[in-house]
Design an enzyme around this catalytic site. Sequence first.
Site, mmCIF file in Angstrom:
data_model
loop_
_atom_site.group_PDB
_atom_site.id
_atom_site.type_symbol
_atom_site.label_atom_id
_atom_site.label_comp_id
_atom_site.label_asym_id
_atom_site.label_seq_id
_atom_site.Cartn_x
_atom_site.Cartn_y
_atom_site.Cartn_z
ATOM 1 N N ASN A 45 34.546 33.730 23.615
ATOM 2 C CA ASN A 45 36.422 33.653 23.161
ATOM 3 C C ASN A 45 36.732 33.746 22.504
ATOM 4 O OD1 ASN A 45 34.678 31.011 21.790
ATOM 5 N ND2 ASN A 45 36.661 29.375 22.245
ATOM 6 N N GLU A 68 40.460 33.643 20.791
ATOM 7 C CA GLU A 68 41.380 33.159 20.544
ATOM 8 C C GLU A 68 42.555 34.075 19.328
ATOM 9 O OE1 GLU A 68 40.788 29.468 18.696
ATOM 10 O OE2 GLU A 68 39.856 28.374 20.581
ATOM 11 N N CYS A 76 38.861 33.420 27.128
ATOM 12 C CA CYS A 76 37.713 32.660 27.364
ATOM 13 C C CYS A 76 36.312 33.265 27.649
ATOM 14 C CB CYS A 76 38.049 31.798 28.652
ATOM 15 S SG CYS A 76 39.768 30.801 29.033
ATOM 16 N N GLU A 128 33.774 32.916 29.299
ATOM 17 C CA GLU A 128 33.524 33.587 30.746
ATOM 18 C C GLU A 128 34.073 35.149 31.122
ATOM 19 O OE1 GLU A 128 34.293 30.847 29.815
ATOM 20 O OE2 GLU A 128 33.894 28.626 31.425
ATOM 21 N N CYS A 157 37.585 26.348 32.892
ATOM 22 C CA CYS A 157 38.968 25.901 33.171
ATOM 23 C C CYS A 157 39.459 26.940 34.454
ATOM 24 C CB CYS A 157 40.059 27.342 32.076
ATOM 25 S SG CYS A 157 39.766 28.756 31.933
ATOM 26 N N CYS A 162 39.217 30.708 34.941
ATOM 27 C CA CYS A 162 37.581 30.976 34.957
ATOM 28 C C CYS A 162 37.437 30.980 36.327
ATOM 29 C CB CYS A 162 36.953 30.700 33.509
ATOM 30 S SG CYS A 162 37.502 31.974 32.568
HETATM 31 N N1 THU Z 1 37.754 28.331 26.669
HETATM 32 C C1 THU Z 1 36.397 28.532 27.376
HETATM 33 O O1 THU Z 1 35.915 29.885 26.680
HETATM 34 N N2 THU Z 1 36.330 28.894 28.651
HETATM 35 C C2 THU Z 1 37.213 27.863 29.048
HETATM 36 O O2 THU Z 1 36.191 27.594 30.318
HETATM 37 C C3 THU Z 1 37.608 26.502 28.688
HETATM 38 C C4 THU Z 1 37.897 27.048 26.954
HETATM 39 C C5 THU Z 1 38.222 28.554 25.119
HETATM 40 C C6 THU Z 1 39.847 28.543 25.294
HETATM 41 C C7 THU Z 1 40.016 28.234 23.854
HETATM 42 O O3 THU Z 1 39.684 29.436 22.773
HETATM 43 C C8 THU Z 1 38.801 27.739 23.143
HETATM 44 O O4 THU Z 1 37.554 27.104 24.687
HETATM 45 C C9 THU Z 1 40.189 25.634 23.276
HETATM 46 O O5 THU Z 1 40.315 25.598 25.093
#
Ligand code: THU
Length: 139
Positions: free
Chosen positions: A48, A50, A59, A61, A92, A95
Amino acid sequence: MRELTDEQVERLVAAAFAVRERAHAPYSGFAVGAALLDSAGRIHVGCNVENASFGLSICAERNAVAAAVAVGAEGFCGIAVVTSSEPPATPCGACRQVLAEFGDLPVVLANVHGARRLMHVGELLPAAFAGGFLHRTPG
Ligand code: THU
């Protein structure tokens, strides 16, 4: 749908574990690593990333899928996702939809504490929107 061998699961989890270390998650503190296996046996990874403008965060994935597609990978066989959650976090909704584009893949959910759970995309996102709908418009 072909299932993953134990060896493939181990390789995927190890790769997702490693790439998770590179996550850029200064806002949530929640690092995620993902590793996607293709039909040639190659593994494509994503973490991920940010952003100070929170909504732009991407994300792990989806980054793994994008990295794989960008190098011409095909025939995805499964994905592993590693988090610190207990139980291991599920992908999520966004994804799930992106993974559904590539079939009912096995999804290995793992955490840094050693827990594992095997699910499938079709189970995570039943009745997904799919390309077939685009060609079923009357008139
Ligand atoms: N996140 C992912 O990388 N994958 C997911 O399927 C759910 C959330 C990340 C996004 C963000 O950087 C952190 O987790 C918190 O939501």
